[in-house]
Design a protein around this motif. Sequence first.
Motif, mmCIF file in Angstrom:
data_model
loop_
_atom_site.group_PDB
_atom_site.id
_atom_site.type_symbol
_atom_site.label_atom_id
_atom_site.label_comp_id
_atom_site.label_asym_id
_atom_site.label_seq_id
_atom_site.Cartn_x
_atom_site.Cartn_y
_atom_site.Cartn_z
ATOM 1 N N UNK A 22 -8.305 12.814 -38.895
ATOM 2 C CA UNK A 22 -7.546 13.947 -38.417
ATOM 3 C C UNK A 22 -6.157 13.985 -39.047
ATOM 4 N N UNK A 27 -0.105 12.805 -45.193
ATOM 5 C CA UNK A 27 0.467 12.642 -43.844
ATOM 6 C C UNK A 27 0.341 11.188 -43.385
ATOM 7 N N UNK B 1 -1.000 1.467 -50.088
ATOM 8 C CA UNK B 1 -2.052 1.229 -49.092
ATOM 9 C C UNK B 1 -3.000 2.424 -49.065
ATOM 10 N N UNK B 2 -4.264 2.147 -49.092
ATOM 11 C CA UNK B 2 -5.227 3.246 -49.054
ATOM 12 C C UNK B 2 -5.109 3.979 -47.725
ATOM 13 N N UNK B 3 -5.260 5.310 -47.776
ATOM 14 C CA UNK B 3 -5.064 6.107 -46.574
ATOM 15 C C UNK B 3 -5.983 5.713 -45.413
ATOM 16 N N UNK B 4 -7.293 5.466 -45.661
ATOM 17 C CA UNK B 4 -8.144 5.092 -44.516
ATOM 18 C C UNK B 4 -7.684 3.798 -43.849
ATOM 19 N N UNK B 6 -4.633 2.621 -43.806
ATOM 20 C CA UNK B 6 -3.393 2.943 -43.091
ATOM 21 C C UNK B 6 -3.718 3.666 -41.793
ATOM 22 N N UNK B 7 -4.699 4.558 -41.840
ATOM 23 C CA UNK B 7 -5.093 5.289 -40.634
ATOM 24 C C UNK B 7 -5.573 4.335 -39.547
ATOM 25 N N UNK B 10 -2.629 2.445 -38.158
ATOM 26 C CA UNK B 10 -1.824 3.300 -37.273
ATOM 27 C C UNK B 10 -2.517 3.477 -35.923
ATOM 28 N N UNK B 119 -3.336 19.798 -38.273
ATOM 29 C CA UNK B 119 -3.893 18.605 -38.912
ATOM 30 C C UNK B 119 -2.811 17.527 -38.940
ATOM 31 N N UNK B 120 -3.188 16.328 -38.575
ATOM 32 C CA UNK B 120 -2.233 15.215 -38.604
ATOM 33 C C UNK B 120 -1.649 14.884 -37.248
ATOM 34 N N UNK B 121 -2.137 15.540 -36.193
ATOM 35 C CA UNK B 121 -1.584 15.273 -34.858
ATOM 36 C C UNK B 121 -1.818 13.825 -34.428
ATOM 37 N N UNK B 122 -3.032 13.349 -34.661
ATOM 38 C CA UNK B 122 -3.340 11.979 -34.218
ATOM 39 C C UNK B 122 -2.526 10.953 -34.993
ATOM 40 N N UNK B 123 -2.406 11.206 -36.286
ATOM 41 C CA UNK B 123 -1.635 10.280 -37.133
ATOM 42 C C UNK B 123 -0.180 10.243 -36.660
ATOM 43 N N UNK B 127 1.703 7.006 -35.037
ATOM 44 C CA UNK B 127 2.935 6.475 -35.637
ATOM 45 C C UNK B 127 4.070 6.463 -34.607
ATOM 46 N N UNK B 130 3.631 3.465 -32.517
ATOM 47 C CA UNK B 130 4.072 2.269 -33.257
ATOM 48 C C UNK B 130 5.595 2.156 -33.225
#
Lengths: 176, 298
Positions: A22, A27, B1-4, B6-7, B10, B119-123, B127, B130
Amino acid sequence: MTAVQRRKAQRKAAGAVVPGADGAAWQVRVAAAIVVLVALWPLCHRVLIALSDANPWKLGGFAMYSAPAPPLLVTVYGLRQGKLEAVDARTLPADARAALQRFEVERHALGRLRRPDDVARRILDAAPELSQLSVVVQRMRLHPGSAQMQAQRMQYSYDRNGPREVRQMRTSTTTP
Amino acid sequence: MAAPAATRLLAIAGGDEPALAHAKLDALRCFVLLYGAARSWLWLAFNRDLDPAALAASAVALTLCAGLTTWPRAATWAPRLALPVLVVQLAWTFPLTNNHFFLELVCVGLLALVGPDRVGERVALDALCWVTALVLLHGGLSKVLYGLYFRGEFLAFMVGRTERFADVFRWLLPVDDVARLAGYDPLRAGDGPFRVASLPFVLAANLVYLLEITLAVLLLPRRTRTIAAACALVLVLVIQLGARELGFAILFGNLLLAFLPRSAPRLLLPVLALLFAWEIAAAFGWLPGRDWVMATNP
């Protein structure tokens, strides 16, 4: 595929939504970078404070209520006709007085990162009778070992005829 | 860092379902921007060093941004518009900027990541969680690193210097000790020792950083998150008995609410809006309580 289409496709790929996350890749990366910054900066901040005597309550290190930061004592001495005497800030022109006040406030936050060079220049310009100038900064700290107040003094000396910079820097510590 | 990767990292601090993350983030967006607007008006009322016209303009801009968060179609633009205003305020106040402002800036920066399509609300929420845990952790860690809590030195100093700390710790200290600490001059070398023999006082001093560090760690596992958030909320409130920094308590308290399994109660935002409105009115002298607002918003 044209160059424009290729660039569009590259941009789309760069901002692609990570499966199940998501969030677009950019981002996630920016959010992670901010978190890493918040995780590491306070540790760097501790080192910075130790090296510069800056105020632990400032500069975003989240170290408030960790150590006291009593006010600084800034004294300016001038050599007038061979006699060293304290310069009364009230006798200075408004711009030099303002610079001195600003220095006190900024020095309290930034510690040794903030030097009094600009203040000394303004005072020397405003008081042509002074041949030399010293700015003495006294900072108090609570010593963890003895739990007593400790004074740390730093002296910045300037010569009207010499280069306007620190000629002598001396730190004297009064250990309880 | 690969995005997945990092996800996944987070998500350790958050990992809420999209609908819950959406509700929490909406509430946080409204609150943080409301907080920023109120803080700017308080700066205008109390700060004598900043240009009032520029400060008023920034306060109006942040108030408009806070208003924008109530309009669902434009809400995600509000932090993006507020961020440059905050950066300008940082430039005005640096290096005297307080830590609350840095925390607010980081929060708005993270909220600004969310796009108009949400898009990006959960990320962003992960964060934010954190950041909240890290700030609590560093609050405790810094007390250890400066070494002025093990025998209560810092709190003894504060008891001697400020009435509000003396009021809080008076019941843990003999009267003679309070008088002795108050008699020391922090500007005189050799004054001290800022130590007391009272065991409960020393225990209380050590409990502060131990709780901050422990609760920060316990905010991460899902099993302990709710109780840790509740305890951290209580800790923040208890610390405010001495620190009396209402602004920080409200900001950090609301960030801690993001760890709870449900979104913040709907009534909370209107109550906080009313509190901010009263603070602003009092700060400008239109309502009583100016001194109190000034003392609790350093």
